[in-house]
Design a protein around this motif. Structure first.
Motif, mmCIF file in Angstrom:
data_model
loop_
_atom_site.group_PDB
_atom_site.id
_atom_site.type_symbol
_atom_site.label_atom_id
_atom_site.label_comp_id
_atom_site.label_asym_id
_atom_site.label_seq_id
_atom_site.Cartn_x
_atom_site.Cartn_y
_atom_site.Cartn_z
ATOM 1 N N PHE A 80 0.831 -1.205 0.000
ATOM 2 C CA PHE A 80 0.000 0.000 0.000
ATOM 3 C C PHE A 80 0.867 1.258 0.000
ATOM 4 N N GLY A 95 -11.398 10.491 -1.465
ATOM 5 C CA GLY A 95 -10.790 9.379 -0.750
ATOM 6 C C GLY A 95 -9.308 9.267 -1.069
ATOM 7 N N ASP A 96 -8.726 8.185 -0.638
ATOM 8 C CA ASP A 96 -7.322 7.859 -0.897
ATOM 9 C C ASP A 96 -7.343 6.568 -1.699
ATOM 10 N N VAL A 106 -6.796 -0.418 -3.644
ATOM 11 C CA VAL A 106 -7.458 -0.208 -2.364
ATOM 12 C C VAL A 106 -7.911 1.244 -2.297
ATOM 13 N N ALA A 107 -9.088 1.465 -1.724
ATOM 14 C CA ALA A 107 -9.570 2.821 -1.467
ATOM 15 C C ALA A 107 -9.833 2.961 0.028
ATOM 16 N N VAL A 108 -9.355 4.060 0.590
ATOM 17 C CA VAL A 108 -9.581 4.396 1.992
ATOM 18 C C VAL A 108 -10.382 5.691 2.003
ATOM 19 N N ARG A 141 -12.535 8.379 4.442
ATOM 20 C CA ARG A 141 -12.847 8.841 5.799
ATOM 21 C C ARG A 141 -14.345 9.130 5.935
ATOM 22 N N THR A 165 -13.536 -4.159 3.196
ATOM 23 C CA THR A 165 -12.753 -4.783 4.267
ATOM 24 C C THR A 165 -12.952 -4.105 5.617
ATOM 25 N N THR A 175 -18.851 -4.047 5.596
ATOM 26 C CA THR A 175 -17.727 -4.965 5.765
ATOM 27 C C THR A 175 -18.158 -6.404 5.475
ATOM 28 N N ASN A 182 -18.779 7.171 2.332
ATOM 29 C CA ASN A 182 -18.614 6.576 3.656
ATOM 30 C C ASN A 182 -19.732 7.117 4.529
ATOM 31 N N GLU A 236 -13.241 5.176 9.473
ATOM 32 C CA GLU A 236 -12.643 5.022 8.150
ATOM 33 C C GLU A 236 -13.170 3.745 7.490
ATOM 34 N N ARG A 262 -12.765 1.019 4.130
ATOM 35 C CA ARG A 262 -11.787 0.543 3.146
ATOM 36 C C ARG A 262 -12.442 -0.473 2.223
#
Length: 138
Positions: free
Chosen positions: A11, A22-23, A42-44, A46, A66, A83, A99, A104, A106
């Protein structure tokens, strides 16, 4: 003929892409890993953040959450996604992830097949501060 090699990409090896919110980090791609049939990342996101609406004209997108909870709009119809759930997004379906929780969230994504060129694989359908034309604030 060059034989494809196994490749591990962390990552933190990939810079964040915040252009659509997002990230988002594309970990396994033709560039980073020599992938030939698609790419994975992957996306994170907040709490309160979103990944702006877009679609993929050449690829299906597979998503697995996840951590956390999202609401995903598929062609303007909202669906909860939490999830442990997976989602298949067919090609040409507009989608946006929000979100909706207080932690957070993911997700892991995979798109395939690849578009003929990278610039053809992702079509934005709404502007963000990052995608707005110069001098325009959205």
């Amino acid at each position: 003929m060059t034989e494809q090699q196994a490749r591990i990409v962390a990552f933190d090896d990939v810079p964040p892409n915040r252009r659509r919110g997002g990230d988002v980090r594309a970990l396994l791609t033709p560039t980073t890993a020599g992938a030939t049939s698609g790419f994975m990342g992957v996306a994170v996101v907040r709490p309160g953040e979103r990944i702006s609406e877009h679609y993929h004209p050449y690829s299906e997108e597979f998503v697995y959450v996840t951590a956390g909870a999202f609401e995903v709009d598929l062609d303007d119809v909202p669906h909860p996604l939490r999830t442990g759930q997976g989602l298949l997004i067919p090609k040409d379906v507009r989608h946006r992830f929000r979100n909706t929780g207080d932690v957070e969230a993911r997700l892991v994504f995979h798109l395939g097949p690849l578009a003929p060129r990278p610039d053809l694989g992702h079509v934005d359908t709404e502007e963000t501060d990052e995608t707005a034309p110069a001098g325009v604030v959205s």
